[in-house]
Design an enzyme around this catalytic site. Structure first.
Site, PDB file in Angstrom:
ATOM      1  N   HIS A   1       0.988  -7.385 -12.276  1.00 13.30           N
ATOM      2  CA  HIS A   1       1.111  -6.078 -11.498  1.00 13.30           C
ATOM      3  C   HIS A   1       1.818  -6.814 -10.233  1.00 13.30           C
ATOM      4  O   HIS A   1       2.634  -8.229  -9.601  1.00 13.30           O
ATOM      5  CB  HIS A   1      -0.769  -6.372 -10.616  1.00 13.30           C
ATOM      6  CG  HIS A   1      -1.198  -6.046  -9.284  1.00 13.30           C
ATOM      7  ND1 HIS A   1      -1.144  -6.598  -8.194  1.00 13.30           N
ATOM      8  CD2 HIS A   1      -0.854  -4.358  -9.227  1.00 13.30           C
ATOM      9  CE1 HIS A   1      -1.023  -5.828  -7.349  1.00 13.30           C
ATOM     10  NE2 HIS A   1      -0.973  -4.629  -7.299  1.00 13.30           N
TER      11      HIS A   1
ATOM     12  N   TYR B   1       5.317  -2.503  -3.781  1.00 13.81           N
ATOM     13  CA  TYR B   1       6.400  -2.458  -2.379  1.00 13.81           C
ATOM     14  C   TYR B   1       5.579  -1.627  -2.262  1.00 13.81           C
ATOM     15  O   TYR B   1       5.274  -0.356  -2.285  1.00 13.81           O
ATOM     16  CB  TYR B   1       7.405  -2.613  -3.401  1.00 13.81           C
ATOM     17  CG  TYR B   1       6.948  -4.057  -4.398  1.00 13.81           C
ATOM     18  CD1 TYR B   1       7.598  -4.845  -3.931  1.00 13.81           C
ATOM     19  CD2 TYR B   1       7.454  -3.209  -5.785  1.00 13.81           C
ATOM     20  CE1 TYR B   1       7.630  -6.011  -5.317  1.00 13.81           C
ATOM     21  CE2 TYR B   1       7.583  -4.198  -6.346  1.00 13.81           C
ATOM     22  CZ  TYR B   1       7.511  -5.279  -6.294  1.00 13.81           C
ATOM     23  OH  TYR B   1       7.513  -6.418  -7.593  1.00 13.81           O
TER      24      TYR B   1
ATOM     25  N   GLY C   1     -10.170  13.253  -1.696  1.00 17.81           N
ATOM     26  CA  GLY C   1      -9.121  14.042  -2.557  1.00 17.81           C
ATOM     27  C   GLY C   1      -7.876  12.582  -2.509  1.00 17.81           C
ATOM     28  O   GLY C   1      -6.520  13.335  -3.087  1.00 17.81           O
TER      29      GLY C   1
ATOM     30  N   GLU D   1      -7.658   9.443 -10.707  1.00 15.39           N
ATOM     31  CA  GLU D   1      -6.612   8.730 -12.313  1.00 15.39           C
ATOM     32  C   GLU D   1      -5.691   7.004 -11.527  1.00 15.39           C
ATOM     33  O   GLU D   1      -5.276   6.368 -12.561  1.00 15.39           O
ATOM     34  CB  GLU D   1      -6.518   9.266 -13.006  1.00 15.39           C
ATOM     35  CG  GLU D   1      -6.896   9.944 -13.749  1.00 15.39           C
ATOM     36  CD  GLU D   1      -8.406   9.874 -14.823  1.00 15.39           C
ATOM     37  OE1 GLU D   1      -7.864   9.207 -15.012  1.00 15.39           O
ATOM     38  OE2 GLU D   1      -9.269   9.870 -14.820  1.00 15.39           O
ATOM     39  N   SER D   2      -4.839   8.065 -10.367  1.00 16.75           N
ATOM     40  CA  SER D   2      -3.778   6.762 -10.039  1.00 16.75           C
ATOM     41  C   SER D   2      -4.191   5.398  -9.193  1.00 16.75           C
ATOM     42  O   SER D   2      -3.645   4.909 -10.111  1.00 16.75           O
ATOM     43  CB  SER D   2      -3.238   7.992  -8.912  1.00 16.75           C
ATOM     44  OG  SER D   2      -2.322   8.597  -9.432  1.00 16.75           O
TER      45      SER D   2
END
Lengths: 359, 359
Positions: free
Chosen positions: B136, B139, B315, B319-320
């Site tokens: 993982h 930045y 909002g 998914e991200s």
């Protein structure tokens, strides 16, 4: 209503009841799938005070081949039926938290803390077949007492400052069978109704609110019952004055209500499992089940009060707390499953807008 | 040091850099496994202001057969390399939270809120082979400015009230190869050292603290680097007076440090993947990998600040945020894996007591 003498303290009556209920529930599942391994029973002692008994079903360890069909398909994939009877002292910060979570409980500030007693049964059943729903139930009794000053705690009956019952059960299908949801809710409603007509609608709504996953905009499942803080005082969720609404009020009445709910668990769920466990299923359906189990994990780890409280408690038995997690879960980025017009999408529609299953 | 003119605002320089870095990293993985499907690139627009680009690798959907070996074994099982460049207004409660999380930032109270800008790259790589570690990295650049009163936001350069960089990377093996941990840490340390000898040891320690899973009493992996709040002011984690310790201080110096770290990602990780991805493995090893991925899920959903903040943000692009979760994870009650004297137990020993991998 009961042959018990009123001199038996409630904590002891609850302890006896959940012991019996645990054995009944576990036996019901074992009898239903006699080819499967038995539940693994292990008793534990909490160093800070208390005991527990875990009855856990685990698929035979096939070293990774959990998804591809194996020789013997057990009805259950993972399940746990646990009881715990613990006691100890709530330090002042925990009293504060307790007051916030149970704001109908008048709890005095005591720099030395307050003794508590908690007894409960908690269960989660994850069947293997994607057409068979996951089921969860919990029944619990909590008591906070005055500290006993030096005398033998086995001898004295400490003064109870606050007590309440909580509990509920809910159903989490991967595929929607409306008749299953109706059966589950009807059985629970029947158990509720003789104790007051307000109970089912009030606690059904509470359940829909509790198991809501805000970040997904969907419910964990098709609901059931959820309640807490039930005691002889006014209840924030039961709106009308107590005199106008029939509801269980005394310790005996509330305990009778909780027992009726506990006794309704097997009849509310096992008939559904009996119908669904042998429906043939495709890898596609299995994949969707695992995605739904991912949502189950999200709810339990991010929102569930009991899980969060447990994880933050030093000395808590992590294996018992996380027993509720499924054996396997799956996360797909922007999954193509669940589209409108599919069976998967049909479930999502119901999860996005909880439905009244019985009137 | 650089040919850029100082008149280019930092937000624009960061945006250009993370765009380039994203493409470089994704291309590195695609080139390494040319038979695998390409990463799926999709750009999105945030209604409240901002854009992003997700590059996600997903195993070909084999409808459930995720554990049993399939025809083509891709090196990666699930991976995401995402960038986002967002802006908006922090309402007063968010300013308060921001002040608590970044207590070196002096943020004024403004009833109308404060504009913010955030740009970052975030990636998670879950390889298929249990001998290849998950990795993982993140930045990020954050800016809080004075509100622009009525003028065109495209024209004016708003006054920056606070800004900082944060980031890091960490490695999560299922099986311990000490030389992999040494390679990963050495590469990062080399990138750090030219910017100041204090940086690696300070931020390595921070990483061990950040990725600790209290309820398991173990670390998520073998660590790496974690830092936040890096700007021209004094830093709470870098103890000595700034004059005595060489460290990046100006925006240019800190950006150069972050770029060196970003550029070190591929060399820190890809050589490990190259060695490990083709080691043959057993279902037993796969099972252990899935159990370890369960721990990864536990950390991300229960403790990770970014995930928690994201899930609570109305909002937000769920998914991200949850892209970081593995494709499959597994929970066994009282698992028999990880016993002393086994390879699995050898990993646990290191996770329970984070080690110094390079001196």
């Amino acid at each position: 209503m009961t042959s018990r003498t009123p001199s038996i303290p409630m904590r002891q009556r609850v302890e006896e009841y959940i012991n019996t209920l645990q054995e009944e529930i576990v036996t019901a599942f074992e009898t239903f799938d006699p080819q499967a391994p038995l539940f693994k029973r292990d008793s534990w002692v909490r160093a800070q005070g208390g005991i527990g008994k875990s009855c856990v079903f685990a698929s035979p360890a096939d070293d990774g081949a959990t998804i591809s069909p194996s020789a013997h398909q057990t009805v259950l994939e993972k399940a746990g039926v646990n009881i715990s009877i613990v006691h100890g002292t709530l330090p002042p910060p925990a009293i504060k938290q307790m007051r916030a979570d149970h704001n109908s409980m008048p709890l005095p500030d005591r720099p030395e803390g307050l003794p508590f007693f908690a007894a409960g049964l908690s269960l989660v059943i994850h069947p293997r077949n994607p057409h068979a729903p996951t089921c969860h139930a919990n029944y619990r009794y909590f008591e906070i007492t005055e500290p006993l000053n030096g005398s033998d705690p086995e001898e004295d009956q400490p003064k109870v400052l606050a007590w309440w019952f909580g509990g509920g059960s809910d159903l989490t299908p991967s595929y929607l069978y409306e008749e299953d949801a109706v059966h589950f809710h009807s059985t629970i409603k029947n158990a509720c109704d003789k104790h007051g007509a307000q109970l089912y609608p009030t606690f059904k709504k509470w359940c829909d609110e509790y198991f809501w996953i805000p970040h997904r905009g969907e419910s964990r499942g098709v609901g059931g019952l959820f309640f807490d803080d039930l005691n002889e005082g006014p209840h924030l969720r039961i709106p009308a004055p107590a005199s106008e609404v029939k509801r269980p009020v005394t310790p005996d009445e509330i305990f009778a209500f909780v027992k009726d709910l506990g006794d309704a668990f097997v009849p509310s769920y096992l008939p559904i499992l009996k119908i669904r466990h042998s429906i043939s299923y495709t890898p596609h359906e299995r994949r969707w089940q695992l995605i739904r189990r991912g949502r189950y994990v999200e709810f339990n780890l991010v929102y569930d009060r009991g899980t969060k409280f447990g994880l933050m408690t030093p000395g808590a038995r992590i294996e018992s707390i996380l027993m509720s997690l499924p054996e396997t879960a799956r996360w797909e980025y922007m999954t193509d499953m669940g589209a409108e017009g599919t069976e998967e999408g049909r479930l999502l529609t119901v999860l996005k807008e909880p439905r009244a299953w019985v009137s």
